[in-house]
Design an enzyme around this catalytic site. Sequence first.
Site, short mmCIF file in Angstrom:
data_model
loop_
_atom_site.label_atom_id
_atom_site.label_comp_id
_atom_site.label_asym_id
_atom_site.label_seq_id
_atom_site.Cartn_x
_atom_site.Cartn_y
_atom_site.Cartn_z
N TYR A 186 -14.42 -2.66 8.73
CA TYR A 186 -13.14 -1.97 8.92
C TYR A 186 -12.62 -2.17 10.35
O TYR A 186 -11.48 -2.58 10.56
CB TYR A 186 -13.30 -0.48 8.62
CG TYR A 186 -12.01 0.29 8.72
CD1 TYR A 186 -11.04 0.16 7.74
CD2 TYR A 186 -11.77 1.14 9.79
CE1 TYR A 186 -9.84 0.87 7.84
CE2 TYR A 186 -10.59 1.85 9.89
CZ TYR A 186 -9.62 1.71 8.91
OH TYR A 186 -8.43 2.39 9.01
N ILE B 240 -6.17 10.97 10.37
CA ILE B 240 -4.99 11.35 9.61
C ILE B 240 -5.42 11.94 8.27
O ILE B 240 -6.36 11.47 7.63
CB ILE B 240 -4.08 10.12 9.35
CG1 ILE B 240 -3.70 9.43 10.67
CG2 ILE B 240 -2.82 10.54 8.57
CD1 ILE B 240 -2.87 10.25 11.61
N GLY C 205 0.81 -1.21 0.00
CA GLY C 205 0.00 0.00 0.00
C GLY C 205 0.84 1.25 0.00
O GLY C 205 0.54 2.22 0.70
N ASP D 196 -2.23 -7.51 -6.11
CA ASP D 196 -3.33 -7.51 -5.14
C ASP D 196 -2.91 -8.31 -3.91
O ASP D 196 -2.60 -9.49 -4.02
CB ASP D 196 -4.58 -8.12 -5.80
CG ASP D 196 -5.82 -8.02 -4.93
OD1 ASP D 196 -5.69 -7.70 -3.72
OD2 ASP D 196 -6.91 -8.28 -5.45
N ARG E 46 0.42 5.89 -1.85
CA ARG E 46 -0.04 7.18 -1.36
C ARG E 46 -0.24 7.11 0.15
O ARG E 46 -0.12 6.05 0.77
CB ARG E 46 -1.35 7.57 -2.03
CG ARG E 46 -2.45 6.55 -1.92
CD ARG E 46 -3.62 6.88 -2.84
NE ARG E 46 -4.65 5.84 -2.79
CZ ARG E 46 -5.74 5.86 -3.55
NH1 ARG E 46 -5.95 6.85 -4.39
NH2 ARG E 46 -6.63 4.88 -3.46
#
Length: 248
Positions: free
Chosen positions: A155, A188, A12, A62, A15
């Site tokens: 999440y 964040i 990841g 992925d 960004r």
Amino acid sequence: MLLQNKVAIISGASRGIGRSAALTLAEQGASLVIIGTKVHLLEEVADRVKQMGKECVVYTGDVTDQSTAEEVVAKTMDRFGKIDILINNAGINMRSSTLDMEIDDWKRVLDINLNGNLYFSKVVLPVMIKQRSGKIVNVSSSTAKSGHKNATPAYGASKAGVDYLTKHLALEMAKHNIYVNGVSPGPIETDMIKQWTSEYREKVLANIPLNKLGTPKNIADVILFLSSSMSDFITGETINVNGGTYIN
């Protein structure tokens, strides 16, 4: 430099927190293998790293596919011959209530946020065991500890799983001189919060004791700490970085 001659894999990394972690670790001497799904963004990160005089290998894949981890680790070993650091950062969030959430969304969030961490850890750990050294840092979230109705339940559940996986791997791997820790960001300034309205942003700020949002660099600095020799008597911990919104 804290990470001179070290080799780090970061998922990841295109960004946000992952990008900032890549640049921060490179500034401290690490060579990198960065993973993501958007090659043009990864290449921008790689260009910045190379300008610092460090190597950076880009891999698009992925994390929910176990073969991605296997291929990344194989290529890293072919190129560098070792893996010192693994940063499991890849993650997604969705905004829905439990009743509105699609089951496929539940599975997708857990697959990326939790299963991806396991896939990479399982492939990297045999290398670190053979080396008798290594640092793994898992990126979690304060949502795992306090709950948050603005995020899909998938999440928080996925990040709670990350917290437990961190503890479990730390206990298993301590005898091999492998450290496993986590960082738990609060609010964040990343792409995830672009969904916020200005009213919601003000509400969030009002609940942060430091009265400001964190930055990806704030998280990257803690990742650096946990990746370096500065944290050589810490394992199994997930460090809160949230401006005081959750304290334990």
